[in-house]
Design an enzyme around this catalytic site. Structure first.
Site, short mmCIF file in Angstrom:
data_model
loop_
_atom_site.label_atom_id
_atom_site.label_comp_id
_atom_site.label_asym_id
_atom_site.label_seq_id
_atom_site.Cartn_x
_atom_site.Cartn_y
_atom_site.Cartn_z
N GLU A 20 -0.96 -9.13 3.03
CA GLU A 20 -1.51 -9.52 1.72
C GLU A 20 -1.80 -11.02 1.62
O GLU A 20 -1.49 -11.63 0.60
CB GLU A 20 -0.54 -9.09 0.60
C1 ACM Z 1 3.82 -4.93 2.16
O1 ACM Z 1 4.20 -3.91 1.56
N1 ACM Z 1 3.13 -5.86 1.52
C2 ACM Z 1 4.08 -5.12 3.57
#
Ligand code: ACM
Length: 522
Positions: free
Chosen positions: A334
């Site tokens: 992310e």
């Molecule tokens: C994640 O769940 N952002 C690895």
């Protein structure tokens, strides 16, 4: 062996439906538990012969080859058995009879496998390595009545069904992750979870030590990371961090249960706590405030600035020095505030730093879209199993740890009524969590790409050990089984019956588990 196992599963299924029809537990009082009725399912089970009974005169015998570590494992077993049985269970040298722990030269049992032979005079655990003896002890616990886990004297009898279990894991990597950043958990809380993981033969503990909401590990060369960046958490509570002594104690405790600690410093995103602690780490030189919300994707280390790599080098050097395990996890998920070219450039440098300190890189599977170094491990957390860049990386040799979010994420709600947890990857009931094959979830992987499985537990909504347990149990044992047991044993009716038998055991251990309606609890 598979015929015998099949016969056993039929027996287990028959006794379960009989139990359901009469409302009584499937095992009659006094009779030992069926030999293979444990989680994870053993590789092979050959029931037969006289049960073994633990009595007031039973010794725990350790052969000379098992040495001091064998005696320590015997002591661990005695600590489990003494309060509930009320027996002395002295640890003695090898000899006939009793509970026997033996290290043999039988390399076929592998690094973690064991053989359990139960009969009239003895129950004998044989392994090639001490880890196998420890896992065999977990099997022995589960073959005894659930009341053996209570901490006060119970009536018994303490019988183990006769026969032989021969067992070793499908995958070398069987992990659980705890997010100690969104909410901080004390070393005692982490150790409580370690004990619960060990019962299911989990052998990796991944600690998510940094995120936007908190930096949880003392770094001497950058002291404000923990002292300032660790002082809050989601919702604005006081947070916390591990001193190096705390971390060493967690590592020691985990190793005593045969779990390897994998520390994660999430980069280049999920870094607000670090950016808030040191203004210089920010591209504009201005430190943002501490963050106590639950948004993702808004923070990034400053990829062009040299100080970013001085920081990372110091952090990885100190983390590597305090981590005996082989892995360091650098996150990489992310990174929505990092341009793709910057992300690739950053990951090149971050992976080189981990390599410089002699460790193996683990990253979330977005690493596959950069340039994974030789030997890097990618942790898959997708939901579709069709990410082309992950398949391409696997074809180029990157190994995968499988944590598909719609199966293995322990923080997903079970159903619409679950008070804790999130639901962005869907509702994940116990049967759904178990319904996948780690080798096959991603299509077109080359054989041998999967190193193992991991069950992550994110803590945006979790503040207590009771919360951890409610989300982890009973899904964690299912992920542990997918990691340990041969693919041919994978079978929901069999698993459901064996999981149902874990209910009284978890209750005896004081684990706050979710009594899922899809399981027939004993
Ligand atoms: C994640 O769940 N952002 C690895």
């Amino acid at each position: 062996m598979s015929l015998l196992l099949g016969a056993l599963l039929l027996v287990a299924a028959a006794s379960t439906s009989a139990g359901a029809a009469t409302g009584s537990p499937p095992t009659s009082a006094g009779a030992p538990r069926p030999l293979g009725q444990i989680v994870p399912a053993p590789a092979s089970v050959a029931p037969g012969g006289t049960p073994y009974t633990i009595t007031s005169t039973t010794p725990i015998r350790v052969d000379a080859a098992s040495g001091a570590e064998g005696r320590r494992i015997a002591g661990y077993l005695a600590d489990v058995l003494r309060p509930s049985t009320g027996y002395a269970l002295p640890v003695k040298a090898e000899g006939p009879g009793g509970i026997r722990l033996r290290l043999s030269g039988d390399a076929r049992l592998g690094e973690e496998g064991y053989r359990l032979e139960s009969g009239r005079g003895a129950v004998t655990l044989t392994a090639h390595r001490a880890a196998g003896l420890f896992h065999g002890v977990q099997t022995l616990r589960q073959l005894l009545p659930a009341a053996v886990e209570k901490r006060t004297k119970q009536p018994g009898p303490w019988q183990v069904a006769g026969g032989t279990v021969e067992d070793s894991p499908r995958y070398a990597y069987r992990g659980a992750m705890l997010d100690v950043s969104r909410h901080f958990f004390t070393p005692a809380q982490v150790e409580r979870y370690i004990d619960q993981l060990a019962l299911y033969k989990v052998n990796k503990l991944h600690l998510h030590l940094s995120d936007d909401q908190g930096w949880r590990i003392a770094i001497d060369s950058w002291p404000r990371l923990a002292a300032y960046g660790g002082q809050t958490q989601v919702g604005g509570g006081k947070g916390g961090f591990y001193t190096k002594a705390d971390y060493a104690e967690i590592v020691r405790y985990a190793a005593s249960r045969y779990l390897e600690v994998i520390p994660e410093i999430d980069t280049p995103g999920h870094t607000n706590a670090a950016l808030a602690s040191y203004a210089d780490l920010n591209c504009d030189g201005v430190a943002p405030p501490l963050y106590t919300g639950t948004d993702v994707g808004f923070s990034s280390l400053c990829v062009p600035k040299p100080v970013t790599y001085a920081f990372l080098d110091d952090v990885v050097r100190e983390l590597a020095a305090m981590t005996p395990g082989r892995y360091i996890h650098i996150g990489g998920d992310e990174a929505h505030s990092t341009a793709h070219a910057d992300y690739v450039a950053f990951m090149d440098k971050a992976q080189a730093i981990v390599g410089k300190y002699g460790k193996t890189v683990v990253g979330w599977h977005q690493l596959a879209g950069a340039r994974p170094v030789a030997g890097a491990v990618a942790q898959y957390w997708g939901t579709d199993g069709n990410e082309a860049e992950v398949v391409a990386a696997a074809k180029a040799g990157t190994k995968l740890v499988m944590s598909p979010a719609n199966r293995a994420y322990l923080d997903m709600k079970y159903d619409a009524n679950t008070k804790l947890g999130l639901d962005w990857a869907g509702l994940v009931e116990v049967d759904k969590s178990y319904a996948w094959d780690p080798d096959a979830f991603i299509k077109d992987l080359p054989a041998g790409s999967v190193l193992g499985v991991e069950a992550p537990l994110w803590s945006e909504t979790l503040t207590t050990s009771a919360d951890i347990e409610y989300m982890a149990f009973p899904r964690l044992p299912g992920i542990a089984e997918l990691g340990w047991s041969p693919a041919r044993t994978h079978n929901w009716p069999s698993y459901r019956a064996r999981l149902g038998a874990q209910g009284p055991r978890l209750a005896a251990l004081g684990v706050n588990f979710y009594r899922s309606p899809v399981v027939r609890w004993e």
